[in-house]
Design a protein around this motif. Structure first.
Motif, PDB file in Angstrom:
ATOM      1  N   ASP A   1      60.387  81.330 103.937  1.00  5.86           N
ATOM      2  CA  ASP A   1      60.463  80.807 105.306  1.00  5.86           C
ATOM      3  C   ASP A   1      60.827  81.905 106.298  1.00  5.86           C
ATOM      4  N   LYS A   2      61.782  82.743 105.883  1.00  9.20           N
ATOM      5  CA  LYS A   2      62.267  83.801 106.778  1.00  9.20           C
ATOM      6  C   LYS A   2      61.171  84.812 107.103  1.00  9.20           C
ATOM      7  N   VAL A   3      60.475  85.284 106.075  1.00  7.61           N
ATOM      8  CA  VAL A   3      59.455  86.311 106.323  1.00  7.61           C
ATOM      9  C   VAL A   3      58.255  85.737 107.057  1.00  7.61           C
ATOM     10  N   LYS A   4      58.011  84.442 106.853  1.00  6.45           N
ATOM     11  CA  LYS A   4      56.943  83.794 107.608  1.00  6.45           C
ATOM     12  C   LYS A   4      57.244  83.850 109.106  1.00  6.45           C
ATOM     13  N   GLY A   5      58.534  83.768 109.453  1.00  2.00           N
ATOM     14  CA  GLY A   5      58.940  83.776 110.854  1.00  2.00           C
ATOM     15  C   GLY A   5      58.585  85.046 111.594  1.00  2.00           C
ATOM     16  N   VAL A   6      58.344  86.134 110.849  1.00  2.00           N
ATOM     17  CA  VAL A   6      57.949  87.390 111.493  1.00  2.00           C
ATOM     18  C   VAL A   6      56.496  87.748 111.155  1.00  2.00           C
ATOM     19  N   GLY A   7      55.739  86.751 110.670  1.00  4.01           N
ATOM     20  CA  GLY A   7      54.309  86.953 110.459  1.00  4.01           C
ATOM     21  C   GLY A   7      53.892  87.459 109.102  1.00  4.01           C
ATOM     22  N   PHE A   8      54.858  87.627 108.150  1.00  4.98           N
ATOM     23  CA  PHE A   8      54.499  88.112 106.815  1.00  4.98           C
ATOM     24  C   PHE A   8      54.186  86.902 105.944  1.00  4.98           C
ATOM     25  N   ASP A   9      52.908  86.521 105.927  1.00  2.00           N
ATOM     26  CA  ASP A   9      52.543  85.289 105.238  1.00  2.00           C
ATOM     27  C   ASP A   9      51.051  85.261 104.955  1.00  2.00           C
ATOM     28  N   TRP A  10      50.658  84.399 104.015  1.00  2.00           N
ATOM     29  CA  TRP A  10      49.254  84.170 103.753  1.00  2.00           C
ATOM     30  C   TRP A  10      48.670  83.345 104.894  1.00  2.00           C
ATOM     31  N   GLU A  11      47.353  83.389 105.022  1.00  2.00           N
ATOM     32  CA  GLU A  11      46.697  82.646 106.094  1.00  2.00           C
ATOM     33  C   GLU A  11      46.230  81.271 105.642  1.00  2.00           C
ATOM     34  N   GLU A  12      45.748  81.159 104.401  1.00  2.00           N
ATOM     35  CA  GLU A  12      45.171  79.910 103.923  1.00  2.00           C
ATOM     36  C   GLU A  12      45.767  79.517 102.570  1.00  2.00           C
ATOM     37  N   PRO A  13      45.878  78.215 102.288  1.00  2.00           N
ATOM     38  CA  PRO A  13      46.424  77.754 101.000  1.00  2.00           C
ATOM     39  C   PRO A  13      45.669  78.289  99.794  1.00  2.00           C
ATOM     40  N   HIS A  14      44.315  78.411  99.912  1.00  2.00           N
ATOM     41  CA  HIS A  14      43.531  78.852  98.757  1.00  2.00           C
ATOM     42  C   HIS A  14      43.904  80.282  98.346  1.00  2.00           C
ATOM     43  N   GLN A  15      44.350  81.084  99.321  1.00  2.28           N
ATOM     44  CA  GLN A  15      44.770  82.451  98.993  1.00  2.28           C
ATOM     45  C   GLN A  15      46.029  82.429  98.121  1.00  2.28           C
ATOM     46  N   VAL A  16      46.919  81.504  98.440  1.00  2.00           N
ATOM     47  CA  VAL A  16      48.162  81.387  97.673  1.00  2.00           C
ATOM     48  C   VAL A  16      47.865  80.866  96.275  1.00  2.00           C
ATOM     49  N   TRP A  17      46.938  79.909  96.174  1.00  2.00           N
ATOM     50  CA  TRP A  17      46.585  79.372  94.862  1.00  2.00           C
ATOM     51  C   TRP A  17      45.939  80.456  93.997  1.00  2.00           C
ATOM     52  N   GLU A  18      45.129  81.301  94.603  1.00  2.00           N
ATOM     53  CA  GLU A  18      44.534  82.416  93.860  1.00  2.00           C
ATOM     54  C   GLU A  18      45.620  83.359  93.356  1.00  2.00           C
ATOM     55  N   LYS A  19      46.675  83.537  94.148  1.00  2.00           N
ATOM     56  CA  LYS A  19      47.802  84.375  93.731  1.00  2.00           C
ATOM     57  C   LYS A  19      48.527  83.735  92.550  1.00  2.00           C
ATOM     58  N   VAL A  20      48.680  82.424  92.584  1.00  2.00           N
ATOM     59  CA  VAL A  20      49.305  81.713  91.460  1.00  2.00           C
ATOM     60  C   VAL A  20      48.505  81.967  90.184  1.00  2.00           C
ATOM     61  N   GLN A  21      47.182  81.830  90.278  1.00  5.73           N
ATOM     62  CA  GLN A  21      46.326  82.037  89.105  1.00  5.73           C
ATOM     63  C   GLN A  21      46.399  83.475  88.606  1.00  5.73           C
ATOM     64  N   GLU A  22      46.487  84.418  89.558  1.00  5.76           N
ATOM     65  CA  GLU A  22      46.617  85.829  89.189  1.00  5.76           C
ATOM     66  C   GLU A  22      47.916  86.062  88.418  1.00  5.76           C
TER      67      GLU A  22
END
Length: 257
Positions: free
Chosen positions: A150-171
């Protein structure tokens, strides 16, 4: 509901009671910041349980327990001539006003995400060296991971789309399986942690609180397992003597219930 005057009267009553207890009760007289700490943590978890159970009566009671602790800490602070309950209230009031310039100033925001970003920027202007300074070291690991993200998202350090995060989970799952094959326990633990961190991140994109979700599953498992135990007792059997197939019959019954 009570009037503002009644609320203030009730709070004043609590302050008077704490003064009495601190002066006259042998147990209360011995308490310190350190001795109360673990009790405060326990009360916080009990409040969390009441919230998950949606039990408003218990929520009220647990809030009272937490309020007692806050007033008690303030009493200890006043005895040290460091701060009192008025200082505590004024400090949080000043902080809220400062960090809500869109309410108490002329800043305009479009949505809650912009509010969060402004909040983190203001904290850095207040002298914080890192946006992660506000994450307590003693938080449980899952809660800490959520707060970090949550904190890093507040300064813009975050993924853009859910599918990118799911791909990271699979990786991360693939990397875990590789280390499982090697049998290096330290690396397995490291990769397992990466999987959990990425899953918690994915939960955020799904707008799911991972702590609440896991506790919900814990409660569901406990309910089903206790049903299994009760059915075994009815048959005069010990679970340890039953086969998995026998236990699975009652487990499926519990799921249907």
């Amino acid at each position: 509901m009570n009037t503002r005057a009644q609320k203030l009267e009730a709070f004043n009553r609590l302050l008077d009671i704490i003064d009495d207890l601190r002066e006259k009760c042998p147990w209360d007289k011995k308490q310190t910041f350190e001795s109360l700490r673990h009790l405060t943590i326990e009360e916080t978890y009990e409040l969390g349980d009441a919230i998950l159970d949606k039990n408003l009566e218990e929520i009220k009671k647990e809030l009272g327990d937490l309020l007692l602790h806050i007033v008690f800490y303030a009493k200890l602070g006043s005895e040290e001539k460091s701060f009192d309950i008025a200082d505590v209230a004024n400090d949080i009031c000043d902080k809220l006003i400062h960090r809500h310039p869109h309410i108490y100033g002329d800043v305009e925001v479009e949505d809650e995400e912009e509010v969060k970003r402004n909040w983190e920027k203001l904290k850095l202007k207040e002298g914080k060296k890192s946006v992660l300074e506000g994450v307590p070291n003693s938080l449980p690991a899952m809660v800490k991971a959520s707060r970090i993200q949550d904190k890093v998202k507040g300064v813009g350090f975050d993924w853009e789309e859910p599918h990118q995060v799911w791909e990271k989970v699979q990786e991360e799952l693939t990397e875990l399986q590789v280390e499982v094959q090697t049998g290096d326990q330290d690396k397995i633990e490291s990769e397992f942690g990466d999987v959990m961190f990425s899953m918690i991140n994915y939960a955020r994109f799904l707008k799911v609180n991972p702590e609440d979700a896991l506790e919900r599953t814990n409660k569901k498992f406990i309910k089903r397992f206790t049903y299994l135990e009760s059915k075994a007792n009815e048959l005069g059997k010990n679970l340890a003597d039953m086969t998995l197939a026998e236990m699975d019959v009652f487990w499926e019954e519990a799921k249907r219930l």
